[in-house]
Design a protein around this motif. Sequence first.
Motif, PDB file in Angstrom:
ATOM      1  N   UNK A  51       0.836  -1.240   0.085  1.00  0.00           N
ATOM      2  CA  UNK A  51       0.147  -0.069   0.197  1.00  0.00           C
ATOM      3  C   UNK A  51       0.739   1.228   0.102  1.00  0.00           C
ATOM      4  N   UNK A  52       2.071   1.377   0.369  1.00  0.00           N
ATOM      5  CA  UNK A  52       2.963   2.251   0.319  1.00  0.00           C
ATOM      6  C   UNK A  52       3.161   2.962  -0.966  1.00  0.00           C
ATOM      7  N   UNK A  53       3.096   2.161  -1.970  1.00  0.00           N
ATOM      8  CA  UNK A  53       3.293   2.382  -3.249  1.00  0.00           C
ATOM      9  C   UNK A  53       2.215   3.305  -3.957  1.00  0.00           C
ATOM     10  N   UNK A  54       0.823   3.308  -3.338  1.00  0.00           N
ATOM     11  CA  UNK A  54      -0.165   3.984  -3.511  1.00  0.00           C
ATOM     12  C   UNK A  54       0.212   5.498  -2.964  1.00  0.00           C
ATOM     13  N   UNK A  55       0.681   5.653  -1.908  1.00  0.00           N
ATOM     14  CA  UNK A  55       1.068   7.067  -1.141  1.00  0.00           C
ATOM     15  C   UNK A  55       2.027   7.458  -1.801  1.00  0.00           C
TER      16      UNK A  55
END
Length: 221
Positions: A66-70
């Motif tokens: 999910x860090x890729x989204x941010x």
Amino acid sequence: MNLFSTFDPATSIGSLNWTSTILPIIIIPSMYWIIPSRMNFLWNKVINTLNNEFKILLKMEKMKGSTLLFISLFAFIMFNNTLSLFPYIFSSTSHLTLTLSMALPLWLSFMIYGWLNETKHMFAHLVPQGTPPILMPFMVCIETISNIIRPGTLAIRLTANLIAGHLLLTLLGNSANSISEFMISLLIMVQILLLILESAVSIIQAYVFSILVTLYSSEIN
């Protein structure tokens, strides 16, 4: 002309104004097709640093990747903010149309996921730990309101910061016609300092936006 005409999508080039939003898509990919340069190493360093910070805030066993989204959100806002400092490039991130369209779907998706899957946890968030029983109804109202206005505060913070900086630069630039040569040289120095400040603000606001969205998503777990 009105000072705010700079932020009006209908002025100058018309509908082509919004094409500035997709300029990063044209610029970024080229560095992935050539021999790694200092820019590559710098960008990888930024991504790794952000990834490590976001991993601390998120429970990665539940939200892997999910860090890729941010990080993508940070990159998108930062590039658009920086490009808006160049002459004749429309500042799309200074419009609530764009900032709200980023903040609202993210916040709404977190809320829907949280209330459907972590209902007890979401109710617990409405009353902070250690609140006296007599204050609980008021705390629920305050927490509910603060939760509802989150997408608005995210969008307005980004928009207001960019508009303020651009307007200040425009105001100072317009005053150059009626001042002495000495004052013009002083004005140029002030404008350069303001441009440096605005460059920092464009990166800081992108970081603030992405880190706050990360914090809001970490609350639902």
